[in-house]
Design a protein around this motif. Structure first.
Motif, short mmCIF file in Angstrom:
data_model
loop_
_atom_site.label_atom_id
_atom_site.label_comp_id
_atom_site.label_asym_id
_atom_site.label_seq_id
_atom_site.Cartn_x
_atom_site.Cartn_y
_atom_site.Cartn_z
N LYS A 1 -9.99 -1.88 -4.33
CA LYS A 1 -8.60 -1.59 -4.72
C LYS A 1 -7.66 -2.73 -4.33
O LYS A 1 -6.81 -3.15 -5.14
N TYR A 2 -7.78 -3.22 -3.09
CA TYR A 2 -6.78 -4.17 -2.58
C TYR A 2 -7.26 -5.62 -2.51
O TYR A 2 -6.45 -6.52 -2.34
N MET B 1 0.85 -1.19 0.00
CA MET B 1 0.00 0.00 0.00
C MET B 1 0.88 1.24 0.00
O MET B 1 1.65 1.47 0.94
N ALA C 1 -7.78 3.21 7.46
CA ALA C 1 -8.56 4.40 7.13
C ALA C 1 -9.14 5.09 8.36
O ALA C 1 -9.82 6.10 8.25
N TYR D 1 -11.65 0.38 -0.40
CA TYR D 1 -10.47 -0.40 -0.04
C TYR D 1 -10.59 -1.83 -0.58
O TYR D 1 -9.62 -2.40 -1.10
N SER D 2 -11.79 -2.40 -0.46
CA SER D 2 -11.99 -3.77 -0.95
C SER D 2 -11.80 -3.86 -2.45
O SER D 2 -11.19 -4.81 -2.96
N ARG E 1 -9.40 -6.03 3.29
CA ARG E 1 -9.44 -4.86 4.17
C ARG E 1 -9.49 -5.31 5.61
O ARG E 1 -9.94 -6.42 5.93
N ALA F 1 -14.54 3.83 4.03
CA ALA F 1 -13.71 3.39 2.92
C ALA F 1 -13.78 1.88 2.70
O ALA F 1 -12.96 1.33 1.96
#
Length: 351
Positions: A114-115, A1, A126, A111-112, A118, A107
């Protein structure tokens, strides 16, 4: 990240999650020989910590800071300075029932996407708890700046539909909203307490004034001082907007009204908020940020699960009814970091 570091000559990297073992910061570019104590840092952290009033989260975190490196015999060594705050009152089990749901305003979903993973304990990385590291790093920067005559003061200007009508800096730390108008603060607190009882939250406007900055600070084009301050403020999770000087009111002004004309004694007005062309003018730097309502509320809201199934959710737990009072030391810390970073970029490495 990526995106966990901020600054160039005075660079901070924060770490930790809301319900993990600890949060903290590593500061690089620290001037050697600066006298610093844990009390200097703790004083600012105490202004940010939880449980300060009825409208803030009742989570009980002592936020006791520890130096892990970079300080020897009460002075900075110039090596990376690491400060850590151990989490003492984490309750991740409070999120067990909603860990598969995306909380509105949080978020979780982004976040889920993108990555692919989470930390569902609170808000993980966040979380507003991340800002404790910023405040620790900002406390050191602020001490150095204060010794150079730079003063940074933030306060709640507006919340709950109430705006300050007077300005007394002496009362800012004497009311739960950190407002410079005691009468307005009492009304703000009354309304927000009622909103909290209704299991809801409220946003607001925080204003920051910076004095003692010499003209010439800031870089042209991409590293403008106002652009760097804006990035710093918008990196704080709850901040949704910023304006300098007259700000958006400039949309209804003429050039002859907005231009800061000059006399032999200096600037006649300060509509630009102390920064022109991205460079400080020597006048007071003034900006305001919009703080959104706390996302975690106990009211029933609509959302979806990780599988895309529509559901209702209530975000139970310990949350602030208004973030403004506790975001103020964060605003001051980030402003301190930006200013010291730019001073060091000028080549004043002894500062």
């Amino acid at each position: 990240m990526a995106g966990n570091s901020f600054g160039q000559a005075y660079k901070i990297t924060t770490f930790g999650e809301s319900h993990g073992g600890a949060v903290g910061v590593i500061v690089d570019g620290v001037t050697p020989g600066v006298e610093i104590t844990l009390e200097d840092i703790q004083k600012e952290l105490d202004r940010r910590k939880t449980g300060q009033s009825y409208i803030t989260t009742p989570r009980k975190e002592p936020d006791k800071v520890h130096f892990m490196s970079g300080v020897f015999e009460g002075k900075t060594t110039g090596t990376p300075l690491m400060m850590i705050l151990y989490n003492k009152d984490a309750q991740p089990s409070a999120y067990n029932d909603i860990k598969e749901l995306y909380r509105p305003g949080h978020a979780d979903y982004t976040y889920s996407r993108k990555y692919g993973i989470r930390d569902w304990r609170g808000s993980g990385r966040a979380s507003g708890r991340e800002t404790a590291g910023r405040v620790a790093a900002g406390a050191l920067a602020r001490k150095i700046l204060r010794d150079k005559g730079v003063n940074i003061l933030a306060y709640t200007r507006r919340t709950a539909g109430i705006e300050i009508s007077s300005f007394d800096p002496e009362v800012i730390e004497k009311n739960p909203l950190r407002a410079p108008d005691m009468k307005a603060a009492e009304e703000m607190n009354r309304i927000i307490s009622k909103i909290k009882d209704e299991e809801d939250s409220m946003g607001g406007i925080v204003e920051c004034r910076i004095s003692g900055v010499d003209p010439g600070l800031g870089e042209p084009v991409f590293d403008k001082l106002d652009a760097e301050l804006a990035k710093a403020m918008l990196s704080i999770g709850a901040v949704k907007g910023i304006e300098f000087g007259k700000g958006f009111a400039a949309a209804d002004m003429r050039g002859s009204e907005h231009n800061d004309q000059m006399s032999a004694d200096g600037f006649i007005t300060n509509n630009a908020g102390g920064i022109i062309g991205g460079i400080s003018t020597g006048e007071e730097i003034i900006f305001r940020i919009v703080v959104k309502p706390t996302s975690s509320i106990n009211k029933v809201q609509r959302t979806v699960s990780k599988e895309g199934k529509e559901q209702e959710i209530r975000t139970e737990g310990r949350h602030d009814a208004c973030i403004c009072p506790r975001i103020i030391p964060v605003v001051e810390a980030m402003a301190s970091i930006v200013l010291l970073d730019h001073i060091k970029r000028l080549g004043a490495m002894h500062i």
